[in-house]
Design a protein around this motif. Sequence first.
Motif, PDB file in Angstrom:
ATOM      1  N   GLY A 133      -4.839  -8.358  -1.986  1.00 21.51           N
ATOM      2  CA  GLY A 133      -5.180  -6.990  -2.354  1.00 21.51           C
ATOM      3  C   GLY A 133      -4.940  -5.969  -1.256  1.00 21.51           C
ATOM      4  O   GLY A 133      -5.511  -4.876  -1.297  1.00 21.51           O
ATOM      5  N   LEU A 134      -4.114  -6.304  -0.283  1.00 27.51           N
ATOM      6  CA  LEU A 134      -3.870  -5.395   0.846  1.00 27.51           C
ATOM      7  C   LEU A 134      -2.416  -4.934   0.919  1.00 27.51           C
ATOM      8  O   LEU A 134      -1.953  -4.486   1.970  1.00 27.51           O
ATOM      9  CB  LEU A 134      -4.241  -6.082   2.163  1.00 27.51           C
ATOM     10  N   ALA A 135      -1.700  -5.019  -0.178  1.00 27.81           N
ATOM     11  CA  ALA A 135      -0.264  -4.710  -0.144  1.00 27.81           C
ATOM     12  C   ALA A 135       0.010  -3.285   0.329  1.00 27.81           C
ATOM     13  O   ALA A 135       0.985  -3.039   1.050  1.00 27.81           O
ATOM     14  CB  ALA A 135       0.358  -4.930  -1.525  1.00 27.81           C
ATOM     15  N   MET A 136      -0.819  -2.322  -0.064  1.00 28.11           N
ATOM     16  CA  MET A 136      -0.592  -0.942   0.368  1.00 28.11           C
ATOM     17  C   MET A 136      -0.712  -0.819   1.879  1.00 28.11           C
ATOM     18  O   MET A 136       0.069  -0.105   2.530  1.00 28.11           O
ATOM     19  CB  MET A 136      -1.590  -0.014  -0.313  1.00 28.11           C
ATOM     20  N   TYR A 137      -1.666  -1.504   2.460  1.00 32.28           N
ATOM     21  CA  TYR A 137      -1.892  -1.429   3.904  1.00 32.28           C
ATOM     22  C   TYR A 137      -0.808  -2.176   4.672  1.00 32.28           C
ATOM     23  O   TYR A 137      -0.313  -1.687   5.693  1.00 32.28           O
ATOM     24  CB  TYR A 137      -3.264  -2.011   4.241  1.00 32.28           C
ATOM     25  N   LEU A 138      -0.456  -3.350   4.183  1.00 26.74           N
ATOM     26  CA  LEU A 138       0.489  -4.200   4.904  1.00 26.74           C
ATOM     27  C   LEU A 138       1.920  -3.690   4.829  1.00 26.74           C
ATOM     28  O   LEU A 138       2.806  -4.236   5.495  1.00 26.74           O
ATOM     29  CB  LEU A 138       0.416  -5.630   4.362  1.00 26.74           C
ATOM     30  N   THR A 139       2.146  -2.656   4.042  1.00 24.57           N
ATOM     31  CA  THR A 139       3.466  -2.024   3.972  1.00 24.57           C
ATOM     32  C   THR A 139       3.416  -0.567   4.408  1.00 24.57           C
ATOM     33  O   THR A 139       4.389   0.167   4.207  1.00 24.57           O
ATOM     34  CB  THR A 139       4.022  -2.095   2.530  1.00 24.57           C
TER      35      THR A 139
END
Length: 413
Positions: A200-206
């Motif tokens: 659930g961290l795709a926005m942060y990790l990109t």
Amino acid sequence: MQQAIYLRGFLGEKPPLPLRPEALEEAAKRRMSPEAFAYVAGGAGMEATMEQNRQAFARVALWPRMLRGAPPPDLRLTLWGRPWAAPLFLAPIGVLELAHPEAELAAARAAAQRGIPFMVSNQASHPLERVVEAAKGVNPEALVFFQLYHSTDPRVVASFLRRAERAGCAGVVLTVDTVQLGWRPRDLELGHLPFLKGQGLAMYLTDPAFLAALEEPLEGPALRPKPTLALLQNLLALRQAGKRFGLSLPQMQKAVRRFVATYSFPELSWEEVRRVREATPLPLLLKGLLHPEDVTQAVALGVDGVYVSNHGGRQVDGSLSALEALPLAVQAAEGKVPILMDSGVRTGADAVKALALGAKAVGLGRPYVYALALKGEKGVGALLDHFLAELELTLALMGVARLEELGPGWIQR
């Protein structure tokens, strides 16, 4: 749709999903892991707010009219200058990878095929850009909204807004009822928080702003837990999550720690809402409002829409139901902005009740996650087909020819 189901049944084919909400949830429970199901199905505390959400719908009775000679109702409407196929949208829900690997990509495609808007969670499992691309690949006119949680790092907030604009989002849904995670016993009993595994961290990790800050110091000592089998398994999961985004295990550990340190923002105030309003030209919806005074304040600040919700009962145990708050919010808005709502919506008949109480559109939440877990994109599509068929049929049986006709005169409490 109804006739098609019966015809396929005559040929020996059953619907792809259970049509009763309880049966759908039970089937998904058997398919999902205990941790995944608890995260999706659970609520705050004793889950009294979840129960209130459902009881509120039960306390509202539809009041059909007969012999009106009404043609089949037209479900189409226009909001914020964009056409919607129906007064329905898929509400933002995070960590959809718990239900299916394709997560938001599958759900967005299913919604886009039917002209139904999709709201991408701030805690998505795939980057916003990929989700928008998936939706518009199916339907170039697809509407995708970005749901934003305001963290304590304004650089990340600004970066997320720019990404939503560049991706072609239809609007930003600023959620204000989750400045901290609610007390959720189902998750707590399992000791399960998916973000710690990098889910659930795709926005942060990109995100360039978030990644650029990974080396910045954080308050508090770094944990050095004693090695256990569970720790090793979770580190392996964290490493696997990092591979999707080209990040090493040490980078992932720093990313998770920074997310945990900056996610909660209990000091969030109307000043931050004002800044977000000034920071983006996209339509801004404020999600999580229940009190009419908050609605009045939001309208005065220039938001483009109010989204009545109690987060599906996941935040405040014993809260007022969203449906009970809805007419108060509509009255407070004085027709200046559209009102959306979610929390407790499970059927097309539920949607009619909410629309009669003043909502311009209703959000479907947990049911679509259960459908995603069972059949992926096809499951979400089938659920939407069933929901829209029931919505249209209910309106027709009530004698409603146009959505504009709906109002308090069509219900009794």
